[in-house]
Design a protein around this motif. Structure first.
Motif, PDB file in Angstrom:
ATOM      1  N   THR A  92       0.205  -1.504  -1.109  1.00  0.00           N
ATOM      2  CA  THR A  92       1.564  -1.907  -0.722  1.00  0.00           C
ATOM      3  C   THR A  92       2.564  -1.270  -1.690  1.00  0.00           C
ATOM      4  O   THR A  92       2.307  -1.180  -2.885  1.00  0.00           O
ATOM      5  N   ALA A  93       3.698  -0.834  -1.144  1.00  0.00           N
ATOM      6  CA  ALA A  93       4.751  -0.220  -1.959  1.00  0.00           C
ATOM      7  C   ALA A  93       6.048  -0.990  -1.793  1.00  0.00           C
ATOM      8  O   ALA A  93       6.375  -1.429  -0.687  1.00  0.00           O
TER       9      ALA A  93
ATOM     10  N   ARG B  86      -1.828  -5.866   2.729  1.00  0.00           N
ATOM     11  CA  ARG B  86      -2.136  -4.497   2.325  1.00  0.00           C
ATOM     12  C   ARG B  86      -1.277  -3.526   3.131  1.00  0.00           C
ATOM     13  O   ARG B  86      -0.891  -3.806   4.251  1.00  0.00           O
ATOM     14  N   TYR B  87      -1.020  -2.382   2.544  1.00  0.00           N
ATOM     15  CA  TYR B  87      -0.279  -1.311   3.222  1.00  0.00           C
ATOM     16  C   TYR B  87       1.083  -1.788   3.736  1.00  0.00           C
ATOM     17  O   TYR B  87       1.538  -1.345   4.790  1.00  0.00           O
TER      18      TYR B  87
ATOM     19  N   ARG C 296       0.321  -4.185   6.763  1.00  0.00           N
ATOM     20  CA  ARG C 296       1.090  -3.131   7.450  1.00  0.00           C
ATOM     21  C   ARG C 296       2.416  -3.646   8.025  1.00  0.00           C
ATOM     22  O   ARG C 296       2.823  -3.290   9.132  1.00  0.00           O
ATOM     23  N   VAL C 297       3.062  -4.475   7.242  1.00  0.00           N
ATOM     24  CA  VAL C 297       4.402  -4.941   7.609  1.00  0.00           C
ATOM     25  C   VAL C 297       5.428  -4.136   6.816  1.00  0.00           C
ATOM     26  O   VAL C 297       5.245  -3.892   5.621  1.00  0.00           O
TER      27      VAL C 297
ATOM     28  N   ASP D  74      -5.225   7.094   3.214  1.00  0.00           N
ATOM     29  CA  ASP D  74      -5.412   5.662   2.972  1.00  0.00           C
ATOM     30  C   ASP D  74      -4.965   5.230   1.575  1.00  0.00           C
ATOM     31  O   ASP D  74      -5.232   4.116   1.145  1.00  0.00           O
ATOM     32  N   HIS D  75      -4.309   6.122   0.866  1.00  0.00           N
ATOM     33  CA  HIS D  75      -3.823   5.741  -0.466  1.00  0.00           C
ATOM     34  C   HIS D  75      -2.625   6.620  -0.821  1.00  0.00           C
ATOM     35  O   HIS D  75      -2.316   7.596  -0.129  1.00  0.00           O
ATOM     36  N   TRP D  76      -1.956   6.239  -1.909  1.00  0.00           N
ATOM     37  CA  TRP D  76      -0.761   6.945  -2.337  1.00  0.00           C
ATOM     38  C   TRP D  76      -1.081   8.054  -3.339  1.00  0.00           C
ATOM     39  O   TRP D  76      -1.943   7.886  -4.196  1.00  0.00           O
ATOM     40  N   ILE D  77      -0.340   9.158  -3.217  1.00  0.00           N
ATOM     41  CA  ILE D  77      -0.375  10.232  -4.214  1.00  0.00           C
ATOM     42  C   ILE D  77       1.004  10.270  -4.852  1.00  0.00           C
ATOM     43  O   ILE D  77       2.018  10.274  -4.148  1.00  0.00           O
ATOM     44  N   LYS D  78       1.047  10.316  -6.150  1.00  0.00           N
ATOM     45  CA  LYS D  78       2.334  10.336  -6.853  1.00  0.00           C
ATOM     46  C   LYS D  78       2.918  11.748  -6.863  1.00  0.00           C
ATOM     47  O   LYS D  78       2.201  12.717  -7.124  1.00  0.00           O
TER      48      LYS D  78
END
Lengths: 343, 343, 343
Positions: free
Chosen positions: B250-251, B266-267, B285-286, C193-197
């Protein structure tokens, strides 16, 4: 947890003036949730809605209201307000790192500063001229106490707290890391084509028993002081502008902000990320819900709100688009009513 | 920029599994925008909307999708996702100041703390009793690692990071200056006429590969822990209250805030200055758009919003004034409809 | 207050090009409010609404507009803009703690850093390789100046300021405690499925005469720089994301936030906790009211707002519930109109 603390239920009952129900010899070495507490942990039931959890708890004992005692399968302490009783008892089991009296050798203390022999000054603290640290005060690592600032007796600055200048903290004030108190208020005068800064000549006075959350900022006044009366409770990342006055026992949740010279009453509750515009007055016992903006003075106790409810984005876009035309719709509605009446 | 880095296009293609188009010997010593990159810099085109810029770029080479290759006047690397490929390649050209293993002489390290020989501890750091700094971890200047806290292997605390107590960081966690993790959650019980503080006995667990932006605050739990699962990405000045649980990947954008005990999936993507009230659940995923307030649990993936659109102040004042009477308007509308139907 | 400052009204009149009215020998040793100033303090009347207070003031003298002179019972300085004149004069009475030139022995300065002999470097400052501190700059305690950063002449970092890397401050920049400038912009690419900076390879440039409030964060650019032109005034806890460009003389109130790559014009006023979304442009001389969100570019000077007005919570709940159905109401209104016209 404080691994040393160990009390019988009878001892706790006596100390906190509660009634003991069931095995008074039950040993309590910690606290926990109804779902998570073990055989030597104390839990509590504050909201009767969760009374069903009483049947399944593995807690050693539970603090309950009289009315929930029947449902309780384990020993209990009976309290008028279980949440308050729990708060007081749980404090026994809190482990607070020791802070030995004295000044850490890495600290930088001005000769004219007065530091009580019973105060604890942590690593890399900087205490500037004429500052005063009273009895039993604890300054964790990296605190900066500016010229002439006062830290009242038994106050605790957890770490990395900055008091800039003309700041006075009362007794038993608790300040969390990253807090800045006494920075310049944001005062500017516009001179034809550029800004002129207004010197901020006031200070900040924080009353006894206040708590200030991490990374909160409290500016000093332009002429008079910025004031928090006693027992004001501020969460993290709150912004208090210059010359704000906050009444005793008011609590603000994270990211709330109060603009310059606003006067907030006593026993107010300001929700998370709520804002109060400058030069307003808010009466005692006013609650502002989260993210609301107070745009006019509030004269009566009560709960106040602004904003719109959360919607699915597609639905919200339609509502939002219509919002821009509300005035037109209201006029059209009135026109229709007039037509209807004229018929 | 890392002034030493120098790679041929062929080397980059092989290393990152991309197809090379044009002169494979092109030397790349840095990266830049399509408009600004020079003869030895690599640029990228991610959004086809800007494909026209390909014709004019002076970049040494460009990362493009297959479909944009024809419009490309310079050597190219072909990628399925040019933005991701760029992110990976650009990391080669980043200059990160060296952090030599060992403990700076100005640091204050408790005898019981365990600091890996391969860790780097910067000036004025304070590491308290029983803290653990694992292999390859880098603590920039002025970090404070409270009693018993753990900094996982290869984590990097850029500077001035405070871990208060009972905080565990996973591996490869990146924490920016001013961050406070593990400060007291904001827990209060109201006892007749004043506040009683609830001790905050939990901790904070941060998963592997998380990033925490400057001046963000994450409180420790009241009884259980506050948790960020792996690969959570927090921007600056975010507030995470006690017992919040944030799902993996999550960001959150700057100034978002999550109130106590909320559970985020998540996500998820939480927009700038968005808020989530306490004790809510948000599904996986919200997406929450900027400045929205989540006031109820969200059970389904999707995008959610609140607020009103920006207007010219005169127009907005009219809309805002009408908003206060929406209930009355809706009733009058219904009445008119009834009249109309009755006719 | 600067207890040494002592000026006659005549001296102040001459120095600031004001007209003196009444006893020119009046000694002024400080400033105060109309209500609070004493016999040797200077006050001012900026807003004619408060002209009635002139009759009762005990101030030694007052700065007024020509038009308010008649109502003035004490000696006066006549100014076109009393607030600006007051700002300039009050600066004479501000006490700023002395900052002796030289480097405090507890500071850690890299050999390759260049520190002017006239600069003042406070306790526990860390100045990293190739950093430059120009003439007369003052770094209070606990400042961290990262590799290659530049602090311009006469700039003042009050305390605990962090410049991470590639940050250049102009001349006479004033930075308050807790500020972080040059931290990583929040740039992420989603890889399956994941973040890259995304490495943040740009820097930050702050123009002359800017002021940056406590705990404000300004990220460095992804490729190009984040820029504040001269005389930009930021209050506390403001968030400026990567690659933002803020035009000269723009002022932002506390807790405002500007997302990545937004371009704000000159002479703008951004209200408290207002937000600007990324990649937008805001024209010169735009005012955004508090807590508004700028969701589209603004091409014309003027005042802009979003949000809803504060209401009693019961009333607000009704308005908010109706807001969700605005689209339906608008359609029903149109249908009624159509019916009405068809009759």
């Amino acid at each position: 947890m404080n691994v040393q603390a160990n009390h019988s239920l009878a001892e706790l009952a006596e100390r906190f003036d509660l009634r003991c129900h069931g095995d008074a010899d039950t040993r309590i070495t910690g606290v926990g949730t109804l779902a998570g507490a073990g055989a030597h942990q104390l839990s509590f039931l504050s909201n009767s809605k969760y009374a069903a959890q009483l049947a399944d708890t593995h807690a050693g004992a539970v603090i309950v209201r009289e009315e929930n005692l029947a449902a309780c399968s384990v020993p209990a302490l009976v309290a008028r307000d279980p949440y308050v009783a729990y708060a007081k008892i749980a404090a026994l089991f809190e482990h607070i790192p020791t802070a030995p009296a004295g000044i850490h050798p890495s600290a930088v203390v001005a000769p004219s500063a007065r530091v009580s022999a019973s105060a604890s000054i942590g690593p890399c603290c900087v205490i500037e001229s004429d500052a005063v640290i009273e009895d039993g005060a604890v300054l964790g690592p990296h605190c900066i106490i500016g010229e002439g600032c006062v830290v009242g007796a038994q106050s605790r600055l957890v770490a990395r707290v900055t008091l800039v200048i003309r700041v006075t903290l009362g007794k038993r004030v608790l300040v969390h890391p990253g807090v800045v108190i006494g920075s310049d208020g944001f005062g500017l005068a516009f001179d034809t084509d550029h800004w002129i800064k207004l010197p901020q000549l006031g200070g900040v006075r924080i009353g006894d028993d206040c708590e200030i959350g991490a990374n909160t900022t409290i500016d000093r006044g332009a002429l008079d002081d910025t004031v928090l009366e006693e027992d004001v409770r501020l969460d993290n990342q709150i912004q208090i502008a210059h010359n704000v006055h906050v009444g005793a026992h008011t609590a603000m949740a994270g990211c709330a902000a109060v603009a310059g010279s606003a006067k907030i009453g006593r026993y107010c509750m300001i929700g998370g990320n709520a804002g109060v515009l400058g030069h307003l007055e808010v009466a005692d016992r006013v609650t502002i819900t989260a993210k609301s903006l107070v745009t006019h003075s509030i004269r009566e106790a009560g709960e106040y709100s602004s904003g719109t409810p959360l919607q699915d984005n597609r639905a919200w876009r339609k509502s939002a688009a219509r919002f821009k035309h509300l005035d037109e719709y209201a006029r059209r509605l009135s026109a229709l009513e007039k037509d209807s009446n004229d018929e």
